[in-house]
Design a protein around this motif. Sequence first.
Motif, PDB file in Angstrom:
ATOM      1  N   ALA A   1     -10.335   6.826   8.093  1.00 47.44           N
ATOM      2  CA  ALA A   1      -9.554   5.628   7.749  1.00 47.44           C
ATOM      3  C   ALA A   1     -10.402   4.359   7.859  1.00 47.44           C
ATOM      4  O   ALA A   1     -11.087   4.146   8.868  1.00 47.44           O
ATOM      5  CB  ALA A   1      -8.354   5.526   8.676  1.00 47.44           C
TER       6      ALA A   1
ATOM      7  N   GLY B   1       0.841  -1.183   0.000  1.00 47.14           N
ATOM      8  CA  GLY B   1       0.000   0.000   0.000  1.00 47.14           C
ATOM      9  C   GLY B   1       0.878   1.235   0.000  1.00 47.14           C
ATOM     10  O   GLY B   1       2.017   1.186   0.460  1.00 47.14           O
TER      11      GLY B   1
ATOM     12  N   GLN C   1      -6.682  -1.080   2.440  1.00 48.01           N
ATOM     13  CA  GLN C   1      -6.682   0.191   3.155  1.00 48.01           C
ATOM     14  C   GLN C   1      -7.423   1.225   2.326  1.00 48.01           C
ATOM     15  O   GLN C   1      -7.208   1.319   1.129  1.00 48.01           O
ATOM     16  CB  GLN C   1      -5.232   0.632   3.299  1.00 48.01           C
TER      17      GLN C   1
ATOM     18  N   LYS D   1      -0.457  -2.574   5.633  1.00 48.94           N
ATOM     19  CA  LYS D   1      -0.923  -1.247   5.225  1.00 48.94           C
ATOM     20  C   LYS D   1      -0.673  -0.300   6.394  1.00 48.94           C
ATOM     21  O   LYS D   1      -0.989  -0.644   7.536  1.00 48.94           O
ATOM     22  CB  LYS D   1      -2.434  -1.273   4.919  1.00 48.94           C
TER      23      LYS D   1
ATOM     24  N   TYR E   1      -1.394  -2.170   9.885  1.00 46.58           N
ATOM     25  CA  TYR E   1      -2.253  -3.359   9.963  1.00 46.58           C
ATOM     26  C   TYR E   1      -1.731  -4.380   8.979  1.00 46.58           C
ATOM     27  O   TYR E   1      -1.233  -4.025   7.900  1.00 46.58           O
ATOM     28  CB  TYR E   1      -3.704  -3.014   9.590  1.00 46.58           C
TER      29      TYR E   1
ATOM     30  N   TYR F   1      -6.890   4.602  15.796  1.00 49.84           N
ATOM     31  CA  TYR F   1      -6.595   3.615  14.733  1.00 49.84           C
ATOM     32  C   TYR F   1      -6.148   2.245  15.275  1.00 49.84           C
ATOM     33  O   TYR F   1      -5.784   1.359  14.505  1.00 49.84           O
ATOM     34  CB  TYR F   1      -5.512   4.103  13.763  1.00 49.84           C
TER      35      TYR F   1
ATOM     36  N   LEU G   1     -10.625  -0.034   6.942  1.00 52.64           N
ATOM     37  CA  LEU G   1      -9.947  -1.289   6.644  1.00 52.64           C
ATOM     38  C   LEU G   1     -10.910  -2.139   5.821  1.00 52.64           C
ATOM     39  O   LEU G   1     -12.094  -2.216   6.155  1.00 52.64           O
ATOM     40  CB  LEU G   1      -9.667  -1.988   7.980  1.00 52.64           C
TER      41      LEU G   1
ATOM     42  N   PHE H   1      -1.242   3.460   8.276  1.00 53.44           N
ATOM     43  CA  PHE H   1      -2.072   4.664   8.405  1.00 53.44           C
ATOM     44  C   PHE H   1      -1.319   5.654   9.302  1.00 53.44           C
ATOM     45  O   PHE H   1      -0.738   5.247  10.309  1.00 53.44           O
ATOM     46  CB  PHE H   1      -3.400   4.331   9.095  1.00 53.44           C
TER      47      PHE H   1
END
Length: 336
Positions: free
Chosen positions: A174, A42, A166, A104, A117, A194, A176, A106
């Motif tokens: 945000a 990502g 993502q 991914k 994640y 998060y 998932l 964030f």
Amino acid sequence: MKILPLIFLLAAVNAFAEPQKIRPGELWPDNRGLHIQAHGGGVIKLGNTYYWFGEDRSHDNNPEKRFVSCYSSLDLARWQFRNQVLTLTNVENLQRDWALERPKVFYNAKTKKFVMYFHLDGALPGEQGGYKLARVGVATCDTVDGNYQFQKSFRPLGHESRDLGQFIDDDGTAYLISEDRPNGFRIFKLSEDYLDIERDICLVPQHLEGGAIVHYNGLYYFIGSQLTGWDPNPNKFATAKSLAGPWSEFKDIAPESTNTFGAQSTMLLKVSGAKTTSVIFMADIWKPRAQWDSRYLWMPLEIGDGKIHLPPPQPWMLDVDTGETKFLKTQKNEAK
Ligand code: DGJ
């Protein structure tokens, strides 16, 4: 300055200033000349810098551990290796063939933490092989390319979770995307820090993995692949006015017979420039027996009015300032 050194200098400056080609399916060397190791990855943008995270499957990696690497770029074509940002030893008492896939990252502006994640999997205690644990793993770091620390693993709101995607909406929220094998795929909103799931936004009862979403011209577009392991299949898309749905019927993104040109979706990357907005289909061409040599298929999509079309892979260029893309094939080559 003498004329010859001046010519070399100008050529070097020009080579740097000139947009670089993106060549789907070919080896993609980083600044060290090594094939980029960011599979199932990502990309996030911080300031004017893009960061690409993904599975590092380098041939000489310690087979007992799993790795995530991070690269940075200003133009999405030339990538600098930053760090092997996560080195994970066997957590949760998994058996030999455990998996860390599709990481991914964030950035949480409130906590100023980077939250990664990933799909964590392996056999259940007392059992053998397979992707049975079906959890997400979470690791955090204070800097984008520092050493991420494993925090925990869990099943989001109790649901099985395999391939992870993502999505960050235009308002910064945000999400998932998670494959829930018994039910389809889910879109989860992350909690304020998060580190958790806040709520389940939508369950789409379609069995798709490699989930990716982009918000383009007021419509959400989802792309996912069918469940054929490492083998390619015709990736599908659907649209919705809201993430909560209803989602339209799923259709192929490329002619069915091409099997998405051998690739599997991992992310839809929106590049908004001064002149236009392009959407890049980021996908992996897996080589299950030589994963370090797995390739990337990045191509600009034809997208709009509820439709998506993935053009045949070919070298192309991107201008991140204007958002424009250009194919490099001549008309003559195209006809071949
Ligand atoms: C398909 C997934 O998309 C990959 O990330 C990986 O989990 C393979 N299946 C394993 O077969």
